[in-house]
Design an enzyme around this catalytic site. Structure first.
Site, PDB file in Angstrom:
ATOM      1  N   GLY A   1       0.982 -36.534   0.309  1.00  0.00           N
ATOM      2  CA  GLY A   1       2.214 -35.930   0.797  1.00  0.00           C
ATOM      3  C   GLY A   1       3.256 -35.727  -0.290  1.00  0.00           C
ATOM      4  N   SER A   2       4.521 -35.967   0.071  1.00  0.00           N
ATOM      5  CA  SER A   2       5.640 -35.626  -0.814  1.00  0.00           C
ATOM      6  C   SER A   2       5.709 -36.457  -2.082  1.00  0.00           C
ATOM      7  CB  SER A   2       6.955 -35.763  -0.049  1.00  0.00           C
ATOM      8  OG  SER A   2       7.006 -34.843   1.024  1.00  0.00           O
TER       9      SER A   2
END
Length: 560
Positions: free
Chosen positions: A280-281
């Site tokens: 993810g981020s």
């Protein structure tokens, strides 16, 4: 009568001739079996210690209880019910089953009754005076820190051979080699002559890079978080930015290697190196540093993310709201998918993809740990714009907790990637520069704002400047993504002179709180703060000095 005596003497002469001339070897062999003996000088298994010499695995003396069924049956020892019941009680077994084990094969000369009994139990058994029941000294592995180090140190089997973790990886070194002595004994068992002797080869100790103080703190904090958020599991990895040594590697749930009853294989798995997830981020910094390296942006560049989404054919990349114009630091602070997408598409895809290879995704980290996964990073010629966009915010690939920590250690190390080590190093492995010093500095400053002003506020450490990034990724299911999440936080500290890179993974927290900034960042804060104090690293929160990334002169000269 004379004829009979002559016949007997002829028979004796014939037998003597047969023994002496025709078939002497078999009787020599039988004689040797009665006089020749081989003694074994056993050596204890080597110790496993942490970097400061604290024992993580040691061998303790125990005894094995065995019986000679032929002797037991010959002397009718099984009739001593009282003694056999006492023996069964101390061995925690049924007396009838114990007797049956001995009587099953009356001609046998050896049968195990129990392995690895304590010295106190051995003394009790010895005092029972059961003829044909004997004790044999052995050693048993003991793990003082139990579940804290279980996944790293591993375990041995009942014969003291490593079957998991460091115990298996360095089994040859830890085992050593027993000494052997061939002797000649007389009828009374006294040693007449030493025929040959082979000295024992002492086992070697293994010193890990793990700092047990940090390891214990990390396990306690991770366990609390997994239990509080009712998560399926959690992993945490701490690295020394300067050397690539693993200072801590913990997982929860764990197990007690000193008591293995009811342990399932899934609990024994070292999730920090085997389990993969979409990060993810936490991978958004790669899009930023790639664009900085290529020159498509500068540190003060502003990106227009309006209207808050981008269409790629029938697929959409979007932010929760239209954030408008954002600086590069604000893209990381607000974790803008549109912002990192525009950065990724602003440079040749080869340049962008190289950043993933440069930090070690798709390959092992160099530790050599058993069961380590290389993750999943597809090597293909063509990438669509949508695929590149999803890569920019951490989807479309899978990494391990150890790989994620390695990525942030590269950033903290001024763009220099080193092979990771689970062993304490006298001298760091030679590093490879994969990002420039300048780009790494600029990125680290931006990541500091994520902790100060962005979604990573819960990762702040009092007295220290911290740089890091939150991440919350949805778990893939058949046909798309489900409603389960992985909460993440990864970062480095102190920013003025990075020493520790840390990655925290909370797998599938239950309830309404599942974002990485809520479930993983507090664990990061507690462990990072404690580790910095344990290592006596001075505060830098009020320092106005320029960032001095951990690097060596040789690495600086190779910057491109």
């Amino acid at each position: 009568m004379f004829g009979l005596i002559a016949l007997v003497f002829c028979g004796l002469i014939a037998r003597t001739a047969y023994i002496q001339v025709i078939s002497p070897d078999e009787l020599r062999k039988q004689g040797d079996l009665r006089t020749h003996r081989q003694l074994s000088d056993d050596v204890l298994r080597g110790m496993i210690t942490d970097r400061n010499g604290l024992e993580l695995a040691i061998s303790v003396p125990v005894n094995t209880v065995w019986a000679d069924p032929a002797q037991v049956i010959e002397k009718n020892v099984l009739s001593k019910d009282r003694e056999w019941r006492a023996l069964a009680d101390i061995l925690d077994t049924d007396v009838d089953q114990l007797k049956q084990r001995v009587a099953a094969n009356p001609k046998s000369r050896f049968v195990y009754l129990a392995r690895h009994v304590s010295p106190a139990m051995a003394d009790y058994i010895k005092n029972l005076n059961l003829y044909g029941v004997y004790l044999r000294p052995e050693s048993k592995r003991y793990y003082p820190a139990a579940e804290v180090n279980a996944h790293v140190v591993g375990i041995t089997n009942i014969d003291d051979h490593g079957i998991d973790g460091i115990e298996k990886l360095f089994d040859d070194s830890l085992t050593g080699e027993s000494g052997k002595k061939n002797i000649l004994r007389d009828a009374h068992g006294r040693v007449i002559e030493v025929l040959s002797e082979q000295a024992a080869k002492e086992a070697k100790n293994v010193t890990l890079s793990i700092d047990q103080r940090i390891q214990t703190l990390a396990y306690q904090e991770l366990k609390k978080a997994v239990q509080y958020y009712q998560a399926d599991s959690g992993s945490l990895v701490a690295l020394d930015v300067n050397t690539g040594e693993i200072l801590a590697m913990v997982n929860n749930p764990s197990y007690n290697p000193n008591n293995r009853k009811g342990i399932s294989p899934s609990v024994m798995r070292n999730r920090a190196i085997t389990d993969t997830f979409e990060p993810g981020s936490t991978l958004k910094p790669l899009a930023v540093i790639s664009a900085l390296e290529f020159g498509s942006i500068k540190a003060n560049t502003v990106i227009n993310t309006s209207p808050g989404w981008i269409m790629f054919g029938g697929r959409r990349v979007r932010d929760p709201i239209n954030r408008g114009e954002l600086s590069i630091a604000e893209i990381l602070q607000k974790s803008s998918n549109v912002g990192t997408t525009k950065l990724a598409l602003s440079l040749p895809h080869e340049q962008f993809l190289d950043a993933f290879y440069n930090v070690g995704f798709g390959s092992d980290t160099g530790t050599g740990l058993i069961g380590e996964s290389a993750g999943i990073f597809y090597d293909r010629r063509r990438w669509s714009d949508f695929e590149l966009a999803t890569l920019s915010f951490g989807y479309g690939l899978s990494v391990t907790s150890l790989q994620l920590a390695q990525m942030y250690s590269v950033i903290g190390n001024g763009g220099v990637r080193r092979p990771l080590s689970i062993l304490k190093l006298d001298k760091p492995h030679e590093g490879e520069r994969v990002f420039s010093q300048k780009a790494s500095e600029e990125l680290l400053k931006m990541l500091e704002t994520v902790v100060d002003d962005g979604g990573g506020k819960n990762a702040a450490v009092e007295g220290y400047r911290v740089a890091g990034k939150t991440g919350t990724s949805r778990k893939a299911v058949a046909g798309g993504y489900g409603n389960d999440y992985v909460g993440l936080f990864a970062g480095v500290a102190p920013v003025s002179n990075p020493r520790i890179a840390l990655a925290v993974v909370i797998n599938n927290p239950k309830g309404d709180v599942y974002y990485g900034g809520d479930v993983a960042a507090p664990v990061f804060s507690a462990v990072m703060g404690g580790a910095l104090q344990i290592l006596n690293i001075p505060n830098d929160k009020n320092s106005n000095d320029d960032i001095q990334l951990a690097s060596v002169k040789g690495d600086r000269s190779s910057a491109y």
